[in-house]
Scaffold this motif. Structure first.
Motif, PDB file in Angstrom:
ATOM      1  N   SER A   1      31.107   6.357  17.100  1.00 43.57           N
ATOM      2  CA  SER A   1      30.917   6.927  15.828  1.00 43.57           C
ATOM      3  C   SER A   1      30.493   8.280  15.786  1.00 43.57           C
ATOM      4  O   SER A   1      29.605   8.684  16.611  1.00 43.57           O
ATOM      5  CB  SER A   1      30.362   6.094  14.695  1.00 43.57           C
TER       6      SER A   1
ATOM      7  N   THR B   1      31.396  -7.406   9.172  1.00 44.66           N
ATOM      8  CA  THR B   1      32.777  -6.662   8.551  1.00 44.66           C
ATOM      9  C   THR B   1      31.869  -5.771   7.224  1.00 44.66           C
ATOM     10  O   THR B   1      30.951  -6.220   7.154  1.00 44.66           O
ATOM     11  CB  THR B   1      33.578  -7.474   8.044  1.00 44.66           C
TER      12      THR B   1
ATOM     13  N   SER C   1      34.538   2.580  21.299  1.00 46.54           N
ATOM     14  CA  SER C   1      34.693   3.335  20.044  1.00 46.54           C
ATOM     15  C   SER C   1      33.250   4.049  20.150  1.00 46.54           C
ATOM     16  O   SER C   1      32.138   3.539  20.726  1.00 46.54           O
ATOM     17  CB  SER C   1      34.632   2.593  18.855  1.00 46.54           C
TER      18      SER C   1
ATOM     19  N   GLY D   1      33.896  -3.606  11.797  1.00 48.91           N
ATOM     20  CA  GLY D   1      35.168  -3.386  11.814  1.00 48.91           C
ATOM     21  C   GLY D   1      36.059  -4.612  11.233  1.00 48.91           C
ATOM     22  O   GLY D   1      35.556  -5.000  10.377  1.00 48.91           O
ATOM     23  N   THR D   2      37.321  -4.564  11.547  1.00 49.46           N
ATOM     24  CA  THR D   2      38.191  -5.557  11.233  1.00 49.46           C
ATOM     25  C   THR D   2      38.866  -5.036   9.651  1.00 49.46           C
ATOM     26  O   THR D   2      39.939  -5.477   9.262  1.00 49.46           O
ATOM     27  CB  THR D   2      38.060  -6.880  10.834  1.00 49.46           C
TER      28      THR D   2
ATOM     29  N   THR E   1      27.326  -3.118  14.176  1.00 49.05           N
ATOM     30  CA  THR E   1      29.002  -2.817  14.592  1.00 49.05           C
ATOM     31  C   THR E   1      29.504  -3.216  13.328  1.00 49.05           C
ATOM     32  O   THR E   1      29.510  -4.377  12.749  1.00 49.05           O
ATOM     33  CB  THR E   1      29.367  -3.154  15.943  1.00 49.05           C
TER      34      THR E   1
ATOM     35  N   GLN F   1      31.287   2.144  14.391  1.00 50.35           N
ATOM     36  CA  GLN F   1      32.360   1.668  13.770  1.00 50.35           C
ATOM     37  C   GLN F   1      33.127   1.209  14.875  1.00 50.35           C
ATOM     38  O   GLN F   1      33.157   1.770  16.015  1.00 50.35           O
ATOM     39  CB  GLN F   1      33.155   2.723  13.209  1.00 50.35           C
ATOM     40  N   THR F   2      33.704  -0.215  15.007  1.00 46.25           N
ATOM     41  CA  THR F   2      34.656  -0.614  16.053  1.00 46.25           C
ATOM     42  C   THR F   2      36.207  -0.667  15.784  1.00 46.25           C
ATOM     43  O   THR F   2      36.349  -0.577  14.473  1.00 46.25           O
ATOM     44  CB  THR F   2      34.262  -2.016  16.577  1.00 46.25           C
ATOM     45  N   TYR F   3      37.038  -0.587  16.771  1.00 40.30           N
ATOM     46  CA  TYR F   3      38.287  -0.698  16.244  1.00 40.30           C
ATOM     47  C   TYR F   3      39.124  -1.579  17.322  1.00 40.30           C
ATOM     48  O   TYR F   3      38.818  -1.554  18.506  1.00 40.30           O
ATOM     49  CB  TYR F   3      39.065   0.588  16.310  1.00 40.30           C
TER      50      TYR F   3
END
Length: 462
Positions: A282, A218, A280, A245-246, A243, A268-270
């Protein structure tokens, strides 16, 4: 899910897990899964039974989850640090059995635990005779929601094999991202490095020792890791990709990350527990813009909010309305900016602070404060105000002791230079408590902090 076990059987000598220096091959994983399956069946566990698993990442915990999935049970993973109390969780999901692992994660006890719950959605799902997975939201915006997934459908996303990597699964087994990471690593025949705690030192030491290639974490964890200079104290040169995210990444943290890890791919993950994790990409300019989608996903933006249609969506909430519209689109509640095919996540609609009708996104204020010398971490949130509706409050952790007057002055000067006046914090709280949850996400709540008495203008006195 049998295809996953078949894949393991074709690569029996490949190392699947390294847990506390103990190596477990994919051949051993297959044997554990089959052995656990026989054990739970002999105890009386049947397809459709709801089985609670209390533990954390270890080879045995993962193998029991897979065994129950193959036996078409409903798996309810919880940890001892879950964001929801066990009694509250089971009051939503119900239960038939509970498997509790010892602290080492190797041995478990299995006992009947009858918690009857009448639930239409769950009853309808049981008719399908498929494996189920129940997870719970953090409850940060209300009561925790029980999220029911078709476990076989969740796993199906990983049938196409990807390149194997050595990875530390950062998110816990009671989080969709944790389950997603484990399936992604093992389906690609990668190696899972599990650690018994997720402290910066422990994670960094594991990266150095086992040459970890992929670090999925994160933004909050990355910020602390940079502040503690773990990249200088440990050899983290094996990392190929980070990576994150969250939660929303502050640009200042991303800039520091790029400087500390030159040459490392930052992605960046989603994803959401309700719809799954999207592919994803970036934007390569070092910004927070990204593309999301991939096979099985569609996206659109309505009134600046992202909506997703997913082939891997949940069956529904056990204790709340579905969240999907009539055509199967899910409202993510994430406010976004759009630049052609690129998106920038601004934050959850529920996190936006409304100051006299003016919108403030917490991350834009956090970015400014994180750039101030001696600030270790910060969380920005809204507090109720009789006249303005809300005011901006900032909870700050400092590295070295500092008078509140000095910190307040520097925060106000920095915000005045870079932000509109209404975005500057009206209240500054200095705390020594963690600002992140066990899932390493910002805790946007003032309640429970140990702070100094407030002065009449709402700021804290030293």
């Amino acid at each position: 899910m049998k295809w996953l076990l078949d894949r393991f059987g074709e690569h029996t000598d490949t190392i699947a897990f390294i847990h506390n220096d103990r190596k477990v091959s994919y051949g051993e994983v297959g044997a554990l899964v089959n052995g656990f399956s026989r054990r739970v069946q002999e105890a009386g566990v049947r397809p459709g039974h709801k089985v609670v698993i209390v533990g954390d990442f270890s080879p045995e915990v993962v193998c029991l989850i897979l065994a129950l999935g193959l036996d078409r049970c409903i798996v309810i993973p919880l940890t001892r640090e879950s964001v929801i109390e066990q009694d509250v969780a089971l009051g939503v999901s119900g239960a038939d059995w509970i498997a509790e692992f010892d602290p080492a994660g190797r041995e478990f006890s299995l006992a009947e635990k009858q918690v009857p719950v009448e639930n239409v959605l769950l009853s309808q799902f049981l008719v399908k005779e498929r494996a189920g997975l129940i997870l719970f939201s953090s409850g940060s915006t209300g009561a925790p929601k029980g999220i029911l997934h078709d476990f076989e459908q969740v796993a199906e996303k990983f049938r196409v094999q990807r390149a194997p990597m050595v990875t530390i699964p950062f998110l816990m087994i009671d989080h969709f991202g944790g389950i997603n990471t484990i399936l992604a690593i093992t389906s690609s025949l990668g190696t899972v490095i599990t650690v018994d705690d997720r402290s910066i030192a422990k994670v960094a030491s594991a990266i150095e020792r086992y040459k970890v290639e992929l670090l999925p974490v994160t933004p909050s964890f990355l910020n602390i890791m940079l502040m503690m200079r773990a990249h200088e104290d440990y050899d983290l040169s094996s990392i190929k990709r980070i990576t994150y995210g969250t939660e929303v990444m502050p640009q200042v943290t991303l800039d520091r990350l790029m400087k500390a890890f030159p040459g490392v791919q930052l992605q960046q993950t989603y994803g959401l527990s309700e719809v799954g994790v999207l592919r994803s990409k970036s934007r390569p300019d070092g910004s927070l813009w990204l593309k999301v989608g991939g096979e099985g996903f569609r996206t659109e933006v309505r009134d600046e909010v992202l909506w997703i249609k997913s082939d891997y969506r949940m069956e529904g909430y056990l204790n709340a309305p579905s969240g999907f519209d009539d055509e199967g689109w899910f409202n993510t509640q994430d406010r976004v900016e759009v630049d052609g095919e690129w998106l920038r996540i601004l934050g959850r609609v529920t996190d936006i602070i409304n100051v006299g009708g003016q919108k403030v996104y917490p991350v834009e204020v956090e970015e400014v404060i994180l750039g101030i010398e001696n600030v270790e971490d910060v969380v920005v949130l809204g507090e109720p105000h009789k006249i303005l509706g809300q005011i901006v409050a900032a909870k700050i952790r400092v590295r070295e002791p500092e008078t509140i007057e000095s910190l307040k002055l520097r925060v106000r000067l920095a915000c005045k230079a870079l932000l509109a006046p209404y975005k500057a914090p009206s209240k500054i709280i200095v705390t020594d408590e963690p600002l992140n949850s066990v899932r390493q996400k910002k805790i946007r709540s003032v309640a429970g902090s140990r702070t100094q008495p407030s002065s009449p203008d709402g700021n804290l006195e030293s």
